[in-house]
Scaffold this motif. Structure first.
Motif, mmCIF file in Angstrom:
data_model
loop_
_atom_site.group_PDB
_atom_site.id
_atom_site.type_symbol
_atom_site.label_atom_id
_atom_site.label_comp_id
_atom_site.label_asym_id
_atom_site.label_seq_id
_atom_site.Cartn_x
_atom_site.Cartn_y
_atom_site.Cartn_z
ATOM 1 N N PRO A 24 -5.485 -35.112 37.388
ATOM 2 C CA PRO A 24 -5.354 -36.650 37.947
ATOM 3 C C PRO A 24 -6.338 -36.668 39.175
ATOM 4 O O PRO A 24 -6.479 -35.649 40.133
ATOM 5 C CB PRO A 24 -3.840 -36.862 38.222
ATOM 6 N N PRO A 25 -6.603 -37.927 39.611
ATOM 7 C CA PRO A 25 -7.647 -38.157 40.489
ATOM 8 C C PRO A 25 -7.032 -37.709 41.836
ATOM 9 O O PRO A 25 -5.860 -38.019 42.082
ATOM 10 C CB PRO A 25 -8.019 -39.782 40.589
ATOM 11 N N GLY A 26 -7.803 -37.252 43.052
ATOM 12 C CA GLY A 26 -7.166 -36.866 44.170
ATOM 13 C C GLY A 26 -6.287 -35.503 44.357
ATOM 14 O O GLY A 26 -5.574 -35.329 45.181
ATOM 15 N N ARG A 27 -6.033 -34.906 43.089
ATOM 16 C CA ARG A 27 -5.079 -34.126 43.216
ATOM 17 C C ARG A 27 -5.632 -32.803 44.268
ATOM 18 O O ARG A 27 -6.667 -32.460 44.021
ATOM 19 C CB ARG A 27 -4.989 -33.289 41.814
ATOM 20 N N VAL A 28 -4.591 -32.157 44.750
ATOM 21 C CA VAL A 28 -4.774 -31.149 45.905
ATOM 22 C C VAL A 28 -4.138 -29.863 45.337
ATOM 23 O O VAL A 28 -2.949 -29.819 45.127
ATOM 24 C CB VAL A 28 -4.487 -31.459 47.194
ATOM 25 N N LEU A 29 -4.866 -28.663 45.049
ATOM 26 C CA LEU A 29 -4.057 -27.580 44.668
ATOM 27 C C LEU A 29 -3.913 -26.922 45.973
ATOM 28 O O LEU A 29 -4.994 -26.456 46.700
ATOM 29 C CB LEU A 29 -4.985 -26.659 43.816
ATOM 30 N N ASP A 30 -2.979 -26.909 46.466
ATOM 31 C CA ASP A 30 -2.601 -26.316 47.951
ATOM 32 C C ASP A 30 -2.983 -24.887 48.126
ATOM 33 O O ASP A 30 -3.088 -24.217 47.183
ATOM 34 C CB ASP A 30 -1.334 -26.775 48.397
ATOM 35 N N TRP A 31 -2.930 -24.265 49.346
ATOM 36 C CA TRP A 31 -3.201 -23.066 49.525
ATOM 37 C C TRP A 31 -2.620 -21.836 48.738
ATOM 38 O O TRP A 31 -1.374 -21.937 48.590
ATOM 39 C CB TRP A 31 -2.990 -22.419 50.816
ATOM 40 N N HIS A 32 -3.425 -21.032 48.076
ATOM 41 C CA HIS A 32 -3.114 -19.971 46.999
ATOM 42 C C HIS A 32 -4.126 -18.957 46.931
ATOM 43 O O HIS A 32 -5.311 -19.053 47.410
ATOM 44 C CB HIS A 32 -2.439 -20.752 45.674
ATOM 45 N N ALA A 33 -3.661 -18.054 46.179
ATOM 46 C CA ALA A 33 -4.526 -16.882 45.807
ATOM 47 C C ALA A 33 -4.419 -16.398 44.519
ATOM 48 O O ALA A 33 -3.418 -16.622 43.766
ATOM 49 C CB ALA A 33 -4.610 -15.748 46.683
#
Length: 261
Positions: A24-33
């Motif tokens: 979806p617009p503006g989605r942020v996948l937060d800090w991960h690895a």
């Protein structure tokens, strides 16, 4: 495979796992690895990938190579992705830092085909050949300069991330030095040592990176005014020097002309 989690498939005995995802617009996948290396292709929209060491802006129809075990955050601006998650042993040549690359037509078509595979695709047939060819094509790609380094020092990093969030064309080295309680000379020396660039050169590139997502919704004239350029021609000249192509390539009308040509 589409809109599935890597965590559910990471155990599958395949060197290359292709996954397509619509965000979806503006989605942020937060800090991960990820344990695997990732080839992250934006079929639509713009992605901004942050790591502790830098920021990479990924224009439409480009990709970013993310090394394994790299902490990162991704901001998705109207993005549909096609990713490859690759076992590190299969790509010893993978870059050690994130790298933005162009995606030629053959590679794009291979990606679109691969995300239709099942997780346990046949290694000995067409699907296995496509997966192997994908890695050959990626290895031949040339890096694109859509990034800026982020200093390791917390104070300098905070300055840089704040500037990327709201670039100010009037910012000066003296101003930034005062905010970090350093002399201008000491600040400039420290900044260059941590980023490889002077603060002024860094700010120029950062403003140009900020222009990329703005161009999806606004004209070159509008973006040049918003970012403090004297004229659209000034933005065009600076953008072309930095990235080898004019900003009009990244506007909606420019992208449409390319598709029709």
């Amino acid at each position: 495979m589409k809109n599935v989690s890597l965590d559910d498939l990471d155990h599958v005995d395949r060197a290359v796992l292709p996954i397509g995802t619509d965000y979806p617009p503006g989605r942020v996948l937060d800090w991960h690895a990820h344990r695997r290396a990732q080839f992250l292709y934006g079929a639509t929209g713009v992605m901004v990938v942050d790591t502790p060491e830098g920021t990479w802006t990924v224009p439409p129809e480009r990709a970013v190579l993310i090394p394994p075990i790299t902490r990162h955050r991704v901001r998705m601006l109207e993005v549909s992705t096609r990713s490859l998650y690759v076992e590190p042993d299969a790509v010893p040549w993978w870059p050690g830092t994130c790298t933005v690359v162009d995606v030629p037509p053959l590679l794009r078509e291979l990606l679109l085909a691969a995300v239709e595979f099942e997780a346990d695709y046949d290694l000995s047939g067409r699907e296995g050949c496509v997966a192997a060819l994908l890695l050959h094509e990626i290895a031949a790609l040339t890096p694109l300069p859509f990034h800026v380094a982020i200093p390791a020092a917390a104070g300098l990093a905070a300055l840089c991330r704040a500037y990327l969030a709201a670039p100010d064309a009037g910012a000066t080295n003296a101003e930034w030095a005062a905010r970090t309680a350093m002399s201008e000379r000491a600040f400039t020396r420290r900044f260059r040592a941590e980023t490889g660039e002077s603060p002024a050169v860094w700010r120029t590139r950062a403003r140009l990176l900020v222009a990329v997502p703005l161009l999806r919704k606004a004209s070159v004239t509008e973006v040049s005014g918003r970012l403090g350029y004297a004229s659209p021609a000034a933005l065009t000249a600076a953008f072309t020097r930095a990235f080898g192509m004019p900003p009009s390539r990244f506007t909606t009308s420019g992208a449409l002309r390319l598709e029709q040509s």
